[in-house]
Design a protein around this motif. Structure first.
Motif, PDB file in Angstrom:
ATOM      1  N   HIS A 174      23.132 -12.804   6.745  1.00 55.23           N
ATOM      2  CA  HIS A 174      22.855 -11.556   6.021  1.00 55.23           C
ATOM      3  C   HIS A 174      23.914 -11.395   4.945  1.00 55.23           C
ATOM      4  O   HIS A 174      25.109 -11.379   5.238  1.00 55.23           O
ATOM      5  CB  HIS A 174      22.907 -10.370   6.999  1.00 55.23           C
ATOM      6  N   HIS A 201      18.920 -15.196   4.692  1.00 52.03           N
ATOM      7  CA  HIS A 201      17.703 -14.451   5.000  1.00 52.03           C
ATOM      8  C   HIS A 201      17.476 -13.318   4.004  1.00 52.03           C
ATOM      9  O   HIS A 201      18.409 -12.828   3.364  1.00 52.03           O
ATOM     10  CB  HIS A 201      17.777 -13.926   6.449  1.00 52.03           C
ATOM     11  N   CYS A 202      16.200 -12.932   3.851  1.00 50.14           N
ATOM     12  CA  CYS A 202      15.800 -11.815   2.986  1.00 50.14           C
ATOM     13  C   CYS A 202      16.533 -11.899   1.652  1.00 50.14           C
ATOM     14  O   CYS A 202      17.177 -10.943   1.224  1.00 50.14           O
ATOM     15  CB  CYS A 202      16.080 -10.487   3.678  1.00 50.14           C
ATOM     16  N   SER A 237      11.498 -12.345   1.523  1.00 47.03           N
ATOM     17  CA  SER A 237      10.795 -11.247   2.191  1.00 47.03           C
ATOM     18  C   SER A 237       9.827 -10.584   1.216  1.00 47.03           C
ATOM     19  O   SER A 237       9.587 -11.074   0.102  1.00 47.03           O
ATOM     20  CB  SER A 237      11.816 -10.213   2.675  1.00 47.03           C
ATOM     21  N   GLU A 295       9.479 -14.368   5.501  1.00 51.64           N
ATOM     22  CA  GLU A 295       9.799 -13.411   6.557  1.00 51.64           C
ATOM     23  C   GLU A 295       9.316 -12.027   6.165  1.00 51.64           C
ATOM     24  O   GLU A 295       8.960 -11.784   5.007  1.00 51.64           O
ATOM     25  CB  GLU A 295      11.306 -13.361   6.788  1.00 51.64           C
ATOM     26  N   ASP A 328      11.294  -9.165   7.699  1.00 50.03           N
ATOM     27  CA  ASP A 328      12.405  -8.251   7.998  1.00 50.03           C
ATOM     28  C   ASP A 328      11.853  -6.930   8.534  1.00 50.03           C
ATOM     29  O   ASP A 328      12.449  -5.877   8.353  1.00 50.03           O
ATOM     30  CB  ASP A 328      13.309  -8.009   6.790  1.00 50.03           C
TER      31      ASP A 328
END
Length: 265
Positions: A129, A155-156, A177, A203, A205
């Motif tokens: 993150h 991620h994201c 995302s 993804e 999230d």
């Protein structure tokens, strides 16, 4: 077939309708979901979710916004929790300097480095993150990779182009995302175009950041298909080919994520 590589199925949004959430996901072609840990203290919650539903795997870790609550969890404890057969990754962990009441930078960095050490020791991928911390994140990743390789995904992704480039150079994957579907996310779509296709994940999230055309609603794994459809168009790929690609990418990174919980052959 798609995999939602990052969701939070333990959140209250899903408490009353988790069977419905899973059914809607499967109807949309999302056959696998990775529910992500935000607190190590909740490890048993994630374990119970993945034990009860063969479509779900879980991770173990402390979100940077929770670093102040779990500042001193030793690497050994994280490693021990990964022995659960349905635990397929570490995290999410990282650096987040967006909020004024965030844990001190030194605390976040210490917690993050312990998660990196756990990832390196177990061979399981780290879910990273990063928010409003690009330069510090780059510095930590470069330094830690020199100490020994580890697998990871940003991620994201919503950071700058430089962090994406550094991540790719270090061998990391990049996950997109619903943000990538937003009308004004031109720069993010340009970044996605530059990421090697064999490093891209998708993804939700969930329950955050619902993609178009669901923006403003509570997000859920079924909407992975909307993000994938939008990103496939950006990359000039057929949806089915892109879905197969990102699913294969997911299982190559999270190679413990098989229905039986064992590592893929």
């Amino acid at each position: 077939m798609l995999v939602d590589s990052h969701c939070h199925l333990d959140f209250p949004n899903f408490a009353e309708d988790l069977p419905g959430v899973i059914a809607r996901a499967e109807a949309a072609g999302v056959t696998g979901m990775l529910t992500i840990s935000t607190r190590i203290a909740k490890a048993r919650v994630y374990e119970a979710l993945s034990e009860a539903h063969p479509q779900i795997w879980h991770t173990v870790g402390t979100h940077p916004n929770g670093a102040g609550d779990e500042p001193d969890v030793p690497t050994e404890e994280i490693v021990a929790l990964t022995h659960h057969p349905r635990c397929v990754g570490i995290g999410e962990a990282g650096l987040d300097y967006h909020y004024e009441d965030a844990a001190p930078e030194a605390v976040q960095e210490r917690v993050f480095r312990r998660h990196i050490a756990a990832s390196r020791e177990t061979g399981l991928p780290l879910v990273i993150h990063a928010r409003d911390a690009d330069e510090h994140m780059e510095s930590v990743l470069v330094d830690e990779m020199k100490r020994g390789a580890f697998k990871a995904v940003l991620h994201c992704f919503s950071s700058g182009r430089r962090l994406a480039e550094v991540g790719v150079e270090l061998g990391l994957f990049v996950s997109f995302s619903g943000i990538v579907t937003f009308r004004r996310s031109h720069e993010l779509r340009d970044i996605a175009l530059a990421v090697p296709r064999d490093r891209i994940l998708v993804e939700t999230d969930a329950p955050f950041l619902a993609p178009e055309p669901h923006r403003g609603r509570s997000n859920e794994p079924a909407y992975t298909a909307d993000t994938a459809r939008s990103l496939a168009k950006t990359l000039d790929m057929e949806f089915e080919a892109f879905a197969s690609l990102t699913t294969a990418n997911f299982h190559r990174l999270f190679d413990k994520a098989t229905p039986s919980g064992g590592r893929a052959a």
